[in-house]
Design a protein around this motif. Structure first.
Motif, PDB file in Angstrom:
ATOM      1  N   GLU A   3       0.792  -1.146   0.001  1.00 48.57           N
ATOM      2  CA  GLU A   3      -0.071  -0.020  -0.085  1.00 48.57           C
ATOM      3  C   GLU A   3       0.950   1.292   0.180  1.00 48.57           C
ATOM      4  O   GLU A   3       0.537   2.310  -0.621  1.00 48.57           O
ATOM      5  N   ARG A   4       1.924   1.300   0.715  1.00 52.39           N
ATOM      6  CA  ARG A   4       2.880   2.367   0.844  1.00 52.39           C
ATOM      7  C   ARG A   4       3.450   2.594  -0.622  1.00 52.39           C
ATOM      8  O   ARG A   4       3.380   3.883  -1.093  1.00 52.39           O
ATOM      9  N   ARG A   6       2.361   1.771  -3.412  1.00 52.86           N
ATOM     10  CA  ARG A   6       1.290   1.840  -4.495  1.00 52.86           C
ATOM     11  C   ARG A   6       0.994   3.426  -4.456  1.00 52.86           C
ATOM     12  O   ARG A   6       0.924   4.179  -5.328  1.00 52.86           O
ATOM     13  N   CYS A   7       0.829   3.898  -2.896  1.00 54.72           N
ATOM     14  CA  CYS A   7       0.561   5.455  -2.958  1.00 54.72           C
ATOM     15  C   CYS A   7       1.745   6.308  -3.160  1.00 54.72           C
ATOM     16  O   CYS A   7       1.463   7.314  -3.826  1.00 54.72           O
ATOM     17  N   ALA A  10       1.709   6.394  -7.306  1.00 49.56           N
ATOM     18  CA  ALA A  10       0.634   7.343  -7.516  1.00 49.56           C
ATOM     19  C   ALA A  10       1.008   8.769  -7.557  1.00 49.56           C
ATOM     20  O   ALA A  10       0.568   9.757  -8.302  1.00 49.56           O
ATOM     21  N   GLU A  11       1.568   9.215  -6.272  1.00 47.67           N
ATOM     22  CA  GLU A  11       1.897  10.401  -6.362  1.00 47.67           C
ATOM     23  C   GLU A  11       2.855  10.841  -7.131  1.00 47.67           C
ATOM     24  O   GLU A  11       2.806  12.205  -7.596  1.00 47.67           O
ATOM     25  N   ARG A  14       1.595  11.634 -10.564  1.00 47.07           N
ATOM     26  CA  ARG A  14       0.714  12.916 -10.402  1.00 47.07           C
ATOM     27  C   ARG A  14       1.748  14.112 -10.867  1.00 47.07           C
ATOM     28  O   ARG A  14       1.366  14.929 -11.378  1.00 47.07           O
ATOM     29  N   GLY A 114      -3.060  10.324   0.788  1.00 41.20           N
ATOM     30  CA  GLY A 114      -3.707   9.122   0.787  1.00 41.20           C
ATOM     31  C   GLY A 114      -3.301   7.658   1.287  1.00 41.20           C
ATOM     32  O   GLY A 114      -3.993   6.633   1.076  1.00 41.20           O
ATOM     33  N   LEU A 115      -2.085   8.074   1.985  1.00 44.71           N
ATOM     34  CA  LEU A 115      -1.796   6.627   2.588  1.00 44.71           C
ATOM     35  C   LEU A 115      -2.085   6.753   4.264  1.00 44.71           C
ATOM     36  O   LEU A 115      -1.886   7.710   4.895  1.00 44.71           O
ATOM     37  N   SER A 116      -2.886   5.765   4.542  1.00 50.06           N
ATOM     38  CA  SER A 116      -3.374   5.685   5.975  1.00 50.06           C
ATOM     39  C   SER A 116      -2.400   5.284   6.762  1.00 50.06           C
ATOM     40  O   SER A 116      -2.601   5.196   8.056  1.00 50.06           O
TER      41      SER A 116
END
Length: 222
Positions: A3-4, A6-7, A10-11, A14, A114-116
């Protein structure tokens, strides 16, 4: 970790993250028998760890690198991004077209929008507030380490001989951070130049606050 990264990827898609290299997260890139596994793909960085570079070059590029630390710190904070473990081993120096160029690597503790997840670790003890916790926000997680690194680089601008002390740290150690006002090493740094004395005051002020409450580097420097 999936998850880390992936975020982070994505950042970066962008808009390129200042100081970072390109990160690609490929969710089904590796097949082992009948199962697919993710991988992270990043370009190889041909660089030298910051402490080694400073020691070998005798602090020659300290001023240029200090300017880059200030710039990257400001741009990351504007985007609510934190590397999470700023230290000599995660900051490589490579030769760019205009001279020494700083590159941040190892994003296992990185925080992005976006990373929780919290930061995976609290960072290298020679660079972090002694009371830092993994739950520090992206807005503040890099502030203290940035200040320690910037102060060290600026001290080498005034006295390049200090670069010889850079080994598994820059110019201060955890033993100094836990007893800042009585540290002989800090007292010696304060005598290097009034600028360094002021930056040491700022670090002392940050140590007197809770972890994560340090002022942004750009506000300290002015």
């Amino acid at each position: 970790w999936k998850e880390r990264y992936r975020c982070i990827a994505a950042e970066h898609r962008r808009s390129a993250i200042p100081g970072f290299i390109e990160v690609e997260f490929l969710p089904d890139a590796l097949r082992i028998r009948d199962s697919l596994y993710p991988i992270v793909r990043m370009p190889w960085v041909a660089g030298t760890p910051l402490d080694d570079h400073l020691r070998i070059s005798r602090g020659h590029s300290a001023e240029r690198l200090a300017e880059q630390v200030l710039r990257i710190s400001r741009l990351l904070e504007e985007r609510s991004i934190a590397h999470g473990d700023l230290q000599h081993g995660n900051m490589l120096v490579r030769e760019g077209k205009d001279g020494a160029e700083l590159v941040l690597v190892d994003y296992d503790s990185c925080l992005v929008p976006g990373l929780s997840l919290p930061s995976a670790e609290i960072g290298h003890a020679n660079f972090q507030h002694p009371d830092r916790r993994p739950t520090d926000s992206a807005a503040s997680a890099d502030r203290f380490a940035s200040l320690v690194i910037y102060m060290s680089l600026r001290a080498m601008v005034h006295d390049a001989r200090l670069a010889a002390q850079c080994e598994d740290a820059l110019l201060v150690r955890r033993t100094d951070l836990v007893d800042w006002s009585r540290s002989p090493r800090v007292a010696a740094l304060r005598r290097v130049d009034p600028e360094i004395d002021t930056l040491c005051d700022a670090i002392g002020d940050a140590l007197a606050r809770r972890a994560g409450a340090a002022r942004p580097l750009q506000d300290v420097v002015g």
